[in-house]
Structures are given as C-alpha cells and as structure tokens.
Design a protein around this motif. Sequence first.
Motif, PDB file in Angstrom:
ATOM      1  N   UNK A  79      14.736   1.160 -12.248  1.00  0.00           N
ATOM      2  CA  UNK A  79      15.110  -0.166 -11.760  1.00  0.00           C
ATOM      3  C   UNK A  79      13.970  -0.787 -10.963  1.00  0.00           C
ATOM      4  N   UNK A  80      13.285   0.032 -10.168  1.00  0.00           N
ATOM      5  CA  UNK A  80      12.149  -0.473  -9.396  1.00  0.00           C
ATOM      6  C   UNK A  80      11.034  -0.949 -10.326  1.00  0.00           C
ATOM      7  N   UNK A  81      10.752  -0.156 -11.364  1.00  0.00           N
ATOM      8  CA  UNK A  81       9.713  -0.548 -12.320  1.00  0.00           C
ATOM      9  C   UNK A  81      10.084  -1.857 -13.016  1.00  0.00           C
TER      10      UNK A  81
ATOM     11  N   UNK B  30      11.903   9.530  -3.337  1.00  0.00           N
ATOM     12  CA  UNK B  30      13.006   8.589  -3.290  1.00  0.00           C
ATOM     13  C   UNK B  30      12.816   7.545  -2.212  1.00  0.00           C
ATOM     14  N   UNK B  31      12.272   7.950  -1.076  1.00  0.00           N
ATOM     15  CA  UNK B  31      12.032   7.009   0.023  1.00  0.00           C
ATOM     16  C   UNK B  31      11.017   5.945  -0.377  1.00  0.00           C
TER      17      UNK B  31
ATOM     18  N   UNK C 211       9.611   0.412  -2.138  1.00  0.00           N
ATOM     19  CA  UNK C 211       9.056  -0.538  -3.103  1.00  0.00           C
ATOM     20  C   UNK C 211      10.131  -1.507  -3.579  1.00  0.00           C
ATOM     21  N   UNK C 212      11.304  -0.977  -3.884  1.00  0.00           N
ATOM     22  CA  UNK C 212      12.389  -1.843  -4.347  1.00  0.00           C
ATOM     23  C   UNK C 212      12.745  -2.892  -3.291  1.00  0.00           C
ATOM     24  N   UNK C 213      12.805  -2.483  -2.044  1.00  0.00           N
ATOM     25  CA  UNK C 213      13.144  -3.420  -0.965  1.00  0.00           C
ATOM     26  C   UNK C 213      12.097  -4.525  -0.855  1.00  0.00           C
TER      27      UNK C 213
ATOM     28  N   UNK D 291       0.830  -1.201   0.000  1.00  0.00           N
ATOM     29  CA  UNK D 291       0.000   0.000   0.000  1.00  0.00           C
ATOM     30  C   UNK D 291       0.862   1.247   0.000  1.00  0.00           C
ATOM     31  N   UNK D 292       0.768   2.040  -1.070  1.00  0.00           N
ATOM     32  CA  UNK D 292       1.429   3.341  -1.093  1.00  0.00           C
ATOM     33  C   UNK D 292       0.757   4.204  -0.032  1.00  0.00           C
ATOM     34  N   UNK D 293       1.582   4.780   0.852  1.00  0.00           N
ATOM     35  CA  UNK D 293       1.014   5.387   2.056  1.00  0.00           C
ATOM     36  C   UNK D 293       1.545   6.801   2.286  1.00  0.00           C
TER      37      UNK D 293
END
Length: 264
Positions: free
Chosen positions: A92-94, A34-35, A40-42, A22-24
């Motif tokens: 990279x996350x995408x 950036x955070x 998300x990447x983690x 959940x994006x919060x």
Amino acid sequence: MTIAPNEPVLLRRDDGRVAILTLNRPKAMNALSGELIDALQAEFDRLAADRTIRCVIIEATGRAFSTGHDLREVAATRDYAVHHDLLTRCSAMMMSIKRLPQPVIAKVHAIATAAGCQLVAACDLAVASTEATFATSGINNGLFCGTPSVAVGRNVGSKRALDMLFTGQPIDAAAALRDGLVSRLAPPDRLDAETMAFARHIADQPPQQIASGKAMFHAHMAMGLEQAYAYATDFMAGALQREDAQAGIEAFTGKRPKPDWKGR
C-alpha cells in the motif's frame, strides 16, 4: 553523521517546493521495518494534501539506500497473518507513491536490494550514484522477491527482471540506467546537487499539468494500446482547455516569454 538513540526512522525537510524524505536506519542498512513503512505512509498521506510541495525526493543515510525488509523483524514470528499484514502495508505504501500528485524521485547513493530495489522501482524517477548497485536478492536467502517483482518487472521488463529475481545477482548503475530501473546517473560527489536541480526543475513546471499528467501516465501504462490512446486523447483535449496550457501556448505563438509557473 551521529544518530541520536531516539532518532526517528524517517526524517523530512523541505527545500522550497521540494520535500526530502530521508530513510534513517543506517545501522540496519535502512531496512524497511514496519515502523519505517508506516512512517513513509504517513508522510505520503500528508503530501497528498499538500499543494505547496511540487516534488519529493527519497534519500537515505548510511552505507545503503535500503536492503529491503527487516529480516530480523520477519524472523521474529512465523505467523502468516503478521507477515501478510506487513507485506500488505508495504504494498500500500509503494502504491501511494504512484497516487501522489507530486513526482517522486529516488536518490540512490549506494546499494538497493529486495524491497529497497522495489522502492526505487516504485518511484516515478530515480537518480543513482555511479557507484550504486541494485538487486532482488531474496532468492539468496531462500525467498523469491514476490512483491519487489511487481515494481521491478514493470520497470525493466520480464526477462531482465526474472534474471535478477532468479539469480539474486546485483547489477551496477550503468545497467540499471540501460534497463530502465533508474532515469539518470550522477558522480557520487554530484548526486545531491544534480538530484536537487532535477527536482527543482520539475517543481517549476505547471503543477496541475504535472499532477494530472502523472496520474494519466500511470493509468494508461496498465491499459492496452488502443484503450491507452483513447484515454490519453481525452486527457490532452481536456488539458488544452486549462489556463496553464492556454497561457503557455499563447506565449509560444506570440513569441513571448513563457509564463512563470512558480506563481501558478
């Protein structure tokens, strides 16, 4: 929903074999700071090694799914290296979404713009509320949505994508479904239930076939037609040798109930 002062920018809960991220950042319209990108990447890194989870849903709190990059954060510096690093981490996350073994579903309840629209396009599947809207709106702020154009263009095709990119104008949920940006629509009051039912259905399928099939699909979509057919032929010939395929085919030909993929 009341958000505590130190509430994480990304929440995770698991419902059986389905993970819900959940994006919060509701006050910031879930802008991809950036955070939040790093969070998300983690989670994607953790999910990549988690064989207990078979499907992932990305949702959001507040009035927006995501309005893209956090422009306040971007405007805090004019340093090219800082901007390049932020965008590199976001790309990279995408791409991590495509590399996950689990299918990823965007659950879009409201507006998704710029890199938020990119996030929807980067997911394997998307279920949108009939009230959701989508835009690559950077041009309205003097900036062409370059990185969002990569995922959006691969979803909707060049002319439709360039229409969105050049104008910044939003499209509604019906147009997003028609053009291939989302895969299903649901009434707002049914969005949670229908998305979860969709995820659970996928999670109940043979997991090795789903994981390898997802990787095969995304690989061949980047190939020419002849190369794609050769690649998919090799894939299917190998897939037929696997235990889950053998069990499923034997059940079909023997007119027996299909195997219980949940236990495999």
